[in-house]
Structures are given as C-alpha cells and as structure tokens.
Design a protein around this motif. Structure first.
Motif, PDB file in Angstrom:
ATOM      1  N   GLY A  53     -25.838  59.577 111.719  1.00 57.27           N
ATOM      2  CA  GLY A  53     -26.199  58.837 110.515  1.00 57.27           C
ATOM      3  C   GLY A  53     -26.962  59.694 109.534  1.00 57.27           C
ATOM      4  N   MET A  54     -27.830  60.569 110.047  1.00 55.33           N
ATOM      5  CA  MET A  54     -28.589  61.468 109.176  1.00 55.33           C
ATOM      6  C   MET A  54     -27.666  62.411 108.418  1.00 55.33           C
ATOM      7  SD  MET A  54     -31.880  62.481 111.518  1.00 55.33           S
ATOM      8  CE  MET A  54     -32.624  63.497 110.230  1.00 55.33           C
ATOM      9  N   ILE A  55     -26.672  62.944 109.082  1.00 54.33           N
ATOM     10  CA  ILE A  55     -25.717  63.842 108.432  1.00 54.33           C
ATOM     11  C   ILE A  55     -24.966  63.103 107.331  1.00 54.33           C
ATOM     12  CG2 ILE A  55     -23.533  65.046 108.765  1.00 54.33           C
ATOM     13  CD1 ILE A  55     -25.673  66.797 109.709  1.00 54.33           C
ATOM     14  N   ALA A  56     -24.552  61.864 107.624  1.00 58.67           N
ATOM     15  CA  ALA A  56     -23.826  61.076 106.618  1.00 58.67           C
ATOM     16  C   ALA A  56     -24.706  60.814 105.399  1.00 58.67           C
ATOM     17  CB  ALA A  56     -23.359  59.756 107.233  1.00 58.67           C
ATOM     18  N   ALA A  57     -25.987  60.515 105.638  1.00 61.04           N
ATOM     19  CA  ALA A  57     -26.911  60.286 104.533  1.00 61.04           C
ATOM     20  C   ALA A  57     -27.146  61.577 103.755  1.00 61.04           C
ATOM     21  CB  ALA A  57     -28.227  59.728 105.060  1.00 61.04           C
ATOM     22  N   ALA A  97     -32.328  67.369 102.461  1.00 64.12           N
ATOM     23  CA  ALA A  97     -30.968  67.187 102.977  1.00 64.12           C
ATOM     24  C   ALA A  97     -30.422  68.489 103.544  1.00 64.12           C
ATOM     25  CB  ALA A  97     -30.063  66.669 101.869  1.00 64.12           C
ATOM     26  N   ASN A  98     -30.629  69.597 102.832  1.00 59.09           N
ATOM     27  CA  ASN A  98     -30.152  70.883 103.345  1.00 59.09           C
ATOM     28  C   ASN A  98     -30.883  71.281 104.625  1.00 59.09           C
ATOM     29  OD1 ASN A  98     -28.065  71.856 101.500  1.00 59.09           O
ATOM     30  ND2 ASN A  98     -29.660  71.843  99.940  1.00 59.09           N
ATOM     31  N   TYR A  99     -32.177  70.991 104.677  1.00 54.10           N
ATOM     32  CA  TYR A  99     -32.944  71.274 105.894  1.00 54.10           C
ATOM     33  C   TYR A  99     -32.336  70.553 107.091  1.00 54.10           C
ATOM     34  CZ  TYR A  99     -36.535  70.742 109.440  1.00 54.10           C
ATOM     35  OH  TYR A  99     -37.185  70.713 110.643  1.00 54.10           O
ATOM     36  N   TRP A 100     -32.065  69.263 106.926  1.00 51.43           N
ATOM     37  CA  TRP A 100     -31.557  68.498 108.069  1.00 51.43           C
ATOM     38  C   TRP A 100     -30.123  68.864 108.414  1.00 51.43           C
ATOM     39  CZ3 TRP A 100     -34.441  66.863 111.594  1.00 51.43           C
ATOM     40  CH2 TRP A 100     -35.704  66.350 111.325  1.00 51.43           C
ATOM     41  N   VAL A 101     -29.307  69.221 107.442  1.00 50.00           N
ATOM     42  CA  VAL A 101     -27.953  69.676 107.758  1.00 50.00           C
ATOM     43  C   VAL A 101     -28.015  70.889 108.688  1.00 50.00           C
ATOM     44  CG1 VAL A 101     -25.923  70.847 106.804  1.00 50.00           C
ATOM     45  CG2 VAL A 101     -26.768  68.744 105.751  1.00 50.00           C
ATOM     46  N   CYS A 102     -28.831  71.878 108.327  1.00 49.52           N
ATOM     47  CA  CYS A 102     -28.932  73.073 109.164  1.00 49.52           C
ATOM     48  C   CYS A 102     -29.572  72.772 110.506  1.00 49.52           C
ATOM     49  CB  CYS A 102     -29.724  74.161 108.433  1.00 49.52           C
ATOM     50  SG  CYS A 102     -28.789  75.000 107.136  1.00 49.52           S
ATOM     51  N   THR A 103     -30.655  72.021 110.492  1.00 50.78           N
ATOM     52  CA  THR A 103     -31.350  71.703 111.742  1.00 50.78           C
ATOM     53  C   THR A 103     -30.445  70.960 112.712  1.00 50.78           C
ATOM     54  OG1 THR A 103     -33.524  71.639 110.673  1.00 50.78           O
ATOM     55  CG2 THR A 103     -33.290  70.425 112.730  1.00 50.78           C
ATOM     56  N   LEU A 104     -29.736  69.941 112.232  1.00 50.71           N
ATOM     57  CA  LEU A 104     -28.890  69.135 113.108  1.00 50.71           C
ATOM     58  C   LEU A 104     -27.630  69.884 113.532  1.00 50.71           C
ATOM     59  CD1 LEU A 104     -29.309  65.732 111.259  1.00 50.71           C
ATOM     60  CD2 LEU A 104     -30.272  66.360 113.475  1.00 50.71           C
ATOM     61  N   THR A 105     -27.114  70.735 112.658  1.00 48.15           N
ATOM     62  CA  THR A 105     -25.943  71.541 113.029  1.00 48.15           C
ATOM     63  C   THR A 105     -26.289  72.470 114.187  1.00 48.15           C
ATOM     64  OG1 THR A 105     -25.058  71.475 110.779  1.00 48.15           O
ATOM     65  CG2 THR A 105     -24.269  73.243 112.219  1.00 48.15           C
ATOM     66  N   LEU A 106     -27.441  73.117 114.100  1.00 50.74           N
ATOM     67  CA  LEU A 106     -27.865  74.028 115.166  1.00 50.74           C
ATOM     68  C   LEU A 106     -28.240  73.266 116.438  1.00 50.74           C
ATOM     69  CD1 LEU A 106     -30.019  76.393 112.949  1.00 50.74           C
ATOM     70  CD2 LEU A 106     -28.019  77.107 114.265  1.00 50.74           C
ATOM     71  N   ALA A 107     -28.998  72.192 116.291  1.00 52.83           N
ATOM     72  CA  ALA A 107     -29.490  71.454 117.453  1.00 52.83           C
ATOM     73  C   ALA A 107     -28.366  70.792 118.231  1.00 52.83           C
ATOM     74  CB  ALA A 107     -30.500  70.391 117.015  1.00 52.83           C
ATOM     75  N   ASN A 108     -27.330  70.369 117.527  1.00 51.72           N
ATOM     76  CA  ASN A 108     -26.238  69.649 118.170  1.00 51.72           C
ATOM     77  C   ASN A 108     -24.966  70.474 118.309  1.00 51.72           C
ATOM     78  OD1 ASN A 108     -27.336  66.731 118.400  1.00 51.72           O
ATOM     79  ND2 ASN A 108     -27.885  67.364 116.330  1.00 51.72           N
ATOM     80  N   ASN A 109     -25.064  71.777 117.961  1.00 50.71           N
ATOM     81  CA  ASN A 109     -23.930  72.696 118.109  1.00 50.71           C
ATOM     82  C   ASN A 109     -22.667  72.133 117.457  1.00 50.71           C
ATOM     83  OD1 ASN A 109     -22.919  75.184 119.082  1.00 50.71           O
ATOM     84  ND2 ASN A 109     -21.949  74.168 120.810  1.00 50.71           N
ATOM     85  N   LEU A 110     -22.803  71.725 116.193  1.00 55.02           N
ATOM     86  CA  LEU A 110     -21.671  71.151 115.464  1.00 55.02           C
ATOM     87  C   LEU A 110     -20.749  72.271 114.992  1.00 55.02           C
ATOM     88  CD1 LEU A 110     -23.593  68.498 113.303  1.00 55.02           C
ATOM     89  CD2 LEU A 110     -22.636  68.267 115.612  1.00 55.02           C
TER      90      LEU A 110
END
Length: 278
Positions: free
Chosen positions: A90-94, A108-121
């Motif tokens: 949901g965070m990525i979609a937002a 938004a850019n911070y969370w895109v990078c953080t979540l991409t790395l943390a979740n190995n997207l």
C-alpha cells in the motif's frame, strides 16, 4: 511482501513532510466543520500508529468530500496510514500517486528505495521506479522545509540510500560495473553500512576480473567481520564469513595469520587502500 519499516531511518523531520508539509504549504478551506474533524481524527490515528483506523477515516474523507480543497494531499496521508498498518504494498501504491504529481518528493522517494531494498523487489516495474527514486535521493539538495541543523544527518542518509538504491537496481540488471561504482559512492557517504560491503563483494566477484579478486575478498571480509554500528545481523555475518574463509583459502591458500590481518584491515576501514593486493 515483508518489510523492514520498523528498522528504517526516517526521522521526525522527514516524517513531518508527509504528515503536515503538503497541506501546510497553502491555506485552503474546509467544506465544513465535519470535514475538519475528519482530518484531525485522521492525523491523530496516524500519529498513534493506528493504521486500520487511519485507512478507514481516509476512505470516509474521500467518499464524503471528493472535491475537498485538500484532495491533493490524500496520497501523503495514505502513505502514512499504510505505514502505520505495516503494509509496504500500500505504501508503494501511495508513493506512486505522490510521485506522479511531484517526481522529486523526498518522502515518497525515500520509501520507494527503502521498501525496494527491504523487500527485494525485482520486477521490472519495481526496478524502474527504484532507479528514478535512487537518482533523486543521490543528488538531493537541502529542501527548503528542512532546518539547516537537520540537513547534514538527512543528507547522509538520503545520498547513501540513493546511491545504494541505484546500485541495487544495476546489480539486478547485471550491470555490475555500474553497481560497483554506485555502491562505492554509497559506502563513501555511509561507511558503516556493512550490507553495502556484502553487495560490493558480490558485484565485483560477478565481473570475473582476476585483478579485482582481492577487492572482492576485502569487502566480504568487511561484511563478515565488522561489528559496529550498521553491522549485519549475526546470522548473516556467519554465513558470509563461511564463504569468505573458503574463498580466501582457495585464492591464497590457507594462511590463518594472513586471513586475520585482512579481517583487521577490513574492520578498520570501509574500502581497501589504493593498490591493495592479497
């Protein structure tokens, strides 16, 4: 989808951009007192980390006031609501909604990078999104909203994360030379991040360049042996250590003293000295 939201650096200053910064930039009008009360309740739910309530209130606000003067700020509140609900998808979609309106939005850019790395997207769409966000963060200049005293710490985190994110994307796309240069740039900004050392060892090794084998071993030694702030978890360090010891012995031959010397050097600095050779 898993997440490391709880462990991620964001800081009060950055969080404040998402929670209050967007609507505070322009004085608009509430349709009525009920809309204002919904907004206050939404803020309180986010601040108390009640994701389910925040999402419910956000839905109510959207349905009851689709033409709100503050409609353009909803994606920012949505991102925070999903964060409180520990929902990275949901965070990525937002974040996508926020970036569609402002490609340089810090949070938004911070969370895109953080979540991409943390979740190995690693889907193509995830990597394309992360590459853009990484470039923004790596080149970030001080936002006007941020206090000058807070900027050095934020700059360190954002520049390091941006280079790391670009390096991760290049790594997934098998562009190991670009991954190496980006990860080195990240490590120069944040030398205590041992995860970057592990990533560097892998991308250098993947280049299959005999002249770079010593550097790869140095980074594996760093990831396996460094125990200060930013060190990898014990289980991860032990796994890397086993690989490092075997790789060192295959490359150099068994030499306990030499291996220990390399460990101590790697623990003392994040990058190998110029001309380093095992």
């Amino acid at each position: 989808m898993r997440t490391l939201i709880g462990k991620a650096f964001i800081g009060a200053a950055i969080a404040a951009f998402t929670i209050t910064g967007a609507w505070a930039q322009a004085q608009k009008n509430w349709k009525d007192r009920a809309e204002y009360d919904l907004f206050v309740a939404l803020q309180q739910a986010i601040q108390s980390n009640d994701g389910a309530k925040a999402l419910s209130l956000l839905k109510e606000w959207t349905e009851k006031y689709p033409e709100s003067d503050y409609a353009d700020t909803r994606p920012a509140f949505e991102l925070n609501a999903y964060k409180a609900a520990n929902d990275p998808k949901g965070m990525i979609a937002a974040a996508d909604k926020i970036l569609a309106a402002n490609a340089n939005d810090l949070t938004a850019n911070y969370w895109v990078c953080t979540l991409t790395l943390a979740n190995n997207l690693t889907e193509d769409s995830d990597l394309s999104r992360a590459a853009k966000s990484g470039e923004v963060l790596a080149q970030l200049e001080k936002p006007a909203e941020l206090d000058a005293a807070q900027w050095p710490a934020v700059q360190k985190e954002m520049h390091s994360l941006g280079h790391k994110c670009v390096g991760f994307v290049a790594m997934q796309r098998k562009d190991n030379a670009k991954a190496e240069s980006s990860l080195i740039a990240s490590l120069k900004v944040k030398p205590e991040d041992a995860q970057i050392s592990s990533m560097l060892g892998n991308v250098i090794l993947a280049q299959r360049d005999p002249a770079k084998q010593s550097a790869a071993l140095f980074h594996f030694a760093r990831a396996a042996s460094y125990t200060g702030t930013g060190a990898l978890p014990d289980a991860a360090r032990q796994q890397i250590d086993s690989f490092f010891v075997n790789a060192y012995n295959r490359y150099h031959g068994e030499d306990a003293a030499g291996l220990e010397e390399l460990r101590n050097l790697a623990k003392s600095q994040p990058l190998p000295p110029d001309g380093f050779k095992i």
